[in-house]
Scaffold this motif. Structure first.
Motif, short mmCIF file in Angstrom:
data_model
loop_
_atom_site.label_atom_id
_atom_site.label_comp_id
_atom_site.label_asym_id
_atom_site.label_seq_id
_atom_site.Cartn_x
_atom_site.Cartn_y
_atom_site.Cartn_z
N ASP A 20 0.82 -1.21 0.00
CA ASP A 20 0.00 0.00 0.00
C ASP A 20 0.85 1.26 0.00
N TYR A 79 -12.25 -1.94 3.79
CA TYR A 79 -11.69 -0.64 4.16
C TYR A 79 -12.35 0.47 3.35
N TYR A 84 -5.69 0.12 1.09
CA TYR A 84 -5.15 -0.69 2.17
C TYR A 84 -5.42 -2.18 1.97
N TYR A 126 -5.33 -4.70 8.59
CA TYR A 126 -5.20 -3.52 9.44
C TYR A 126 -6.43 -3.38 10.32
N ILE A 129 -8.01 0.42 10.80
CA ILE A 129 -8.40 1.21 9.64
C ILE A 129 -9.92 1.16 9.48
N GLN A 195 -1.68 3.96 14.14
CA GLN A 195 -2.37 4.34 12.90
C GLN A 195 -2.37 5.85 12.70
#
Length: 342
Positions: A20, A79, A84, A126, A129, A195
């Motif tokens: 990413d 997401y 991502y 993640y 996110i 994050q």
């Protein structure tokens, strides 16, 4: 007193760790060097009897794109920012064996004494996110366990959250999907809520590699703890071994001396020192990076000889912690007794 411990965990990702960030600008030679350095790492660990946890992205277990599709979960992370998503990246760029698959290297790791294959989630998931959900995370972990079990006959017991996005609300899911220990973040403020990568946090994390910017990074056994009875043991990281800085001998010396000092403090006080990095961090300067690691392992042996420091993977550290906690529950008066380790 409990024995001092030196733990190493590696985030084994290849391109899945930075897809990413790079977009179309993939440096294939960098990852080819990474693939070559991993057998050298394994040889060095074996020679020095060092236990290591390899937190491996589940997609690396696949042999080819067909297997990748077969083991991918039905419900993928939704997401809000699709950049991502490893699945969305694949749609745009395709898959390449040297960058996305590594069953041969996983086999080498399993064949090397003292090495543990852990998980870095299936798709470099993640958890902090926006847009993804707990159910999607659960299915991701199930996919990681399935490919590891069906292809290599192992159950993954240790987990490292990608990008250190430690979502405490997901720890129960980790426990329910078979994980007994999770790597946590250092307790200093600049390692919290990773994050949100503010400039001040990034600068503080970098500076802390050379001079103390926060509290001591090693920690007592009591800080390996569970947030809930059914959740995994939380094992905070101590130090990121940052990449070798070219020909800047001063910076490299300061980095290593910082690690030596922290390891020594840990050994003297019967604490845990948890070092981590990515194998691809050795991709730019493999020979120099390996030389630095050899110095770190030599320092460990000095501490082992003088203070009885142990080399334990996350799994073995968790096993020892479980034994200790059971003993202290049954015999409260023995809380400070040494656990015999063979």
């Amino acid at each position: 007193m409990t024995p001092p411990v030196f733990t190493i965990s590696l985030d084994f990702e290849l391109l899945w760790g930075i897809f990413d960030k790079v977009g179309n600008n993939v440096n294939k030679e960098y990852f080819l060097k990474t693939r070559k350095v991993i057998p050298q790492l394994l040889e060095l660990f074996a020679q020095n009897e060092i236990q290591v946890t390899w937190a491996t992205v589940g997609m690396l277990f696949a042999e080819n794109e067909e297997e990748w599709h077969h083991y991918s979960p039905l419900h993928k992370p939704s997401y809000r920012n699709k950049n991502y998503s490893a699945y969305e990246w694949k749609k745009q760029h395709g898959l390449e064996p040297d960058l996305h698959f590594a069953p041969d290297l996983i086999k080498r790791i399993l064949e090397t004494p003292g090495q543990e294959i852990g998980s870095h989630t299936f798709a470099h998931f993640y958890t902090l996110i926006r847009g993804q959900s707990p159910d999607q995370f659960r299915m991701d972990l199930q996919a990681a366990q399935k490919i590891a079990g069906e292809k290599f006959g192992i159950q993954l017991k240790s987990l490292v959250f990608p990008r250190n996005h430690l979502n405490h609300q997901y720890l129960a899911i980790c426990g329910e999907e078979g994980f007994d220990q999770v790597r946590g973040n250092p307790k200093n403020w600049f390692w919290q809520e990773t994050q949100h990568g503010s400039l001040l946090k990034r600068l503080s994390r970098t500076a802390d590699c050379f001079v103390p910017m926060g509290s001591q990074t090693s920690y007592p056994w009591e800080e390996v703890e569970k947030e809930g009875e059914s959740e995994p043991w939380m094992m905070p990281a101590s130090r990121l071994l940052r990449p070798y800085y070219g020909s800047n001998n001063l910076i490299n010396t300061l980095r290593l001396n910082r690690i030596f000092q922290e390891m020594t403090h840990s050994a003297k006080h019967g604490q845990i020192y948890h070092l981590w990095w990515h194998p691809h961090n050795f991709g730019h300067y493999p020979e120099d990076s390996m030389r630095e690691l050899s110095k770190i392992l030599q320092h460990f042996h000095k501490l082992k000889s003088r203070y009885g420091m142990l080399s334990l993977s996350m799994k073995e550290l968790g096993t020892l912690k479980t034994v200790h906690s059971q003993q202290t529950e049954i015999i409260p008066s023995q809380k400070t007794e040494i656990i015999s380790v063979k």
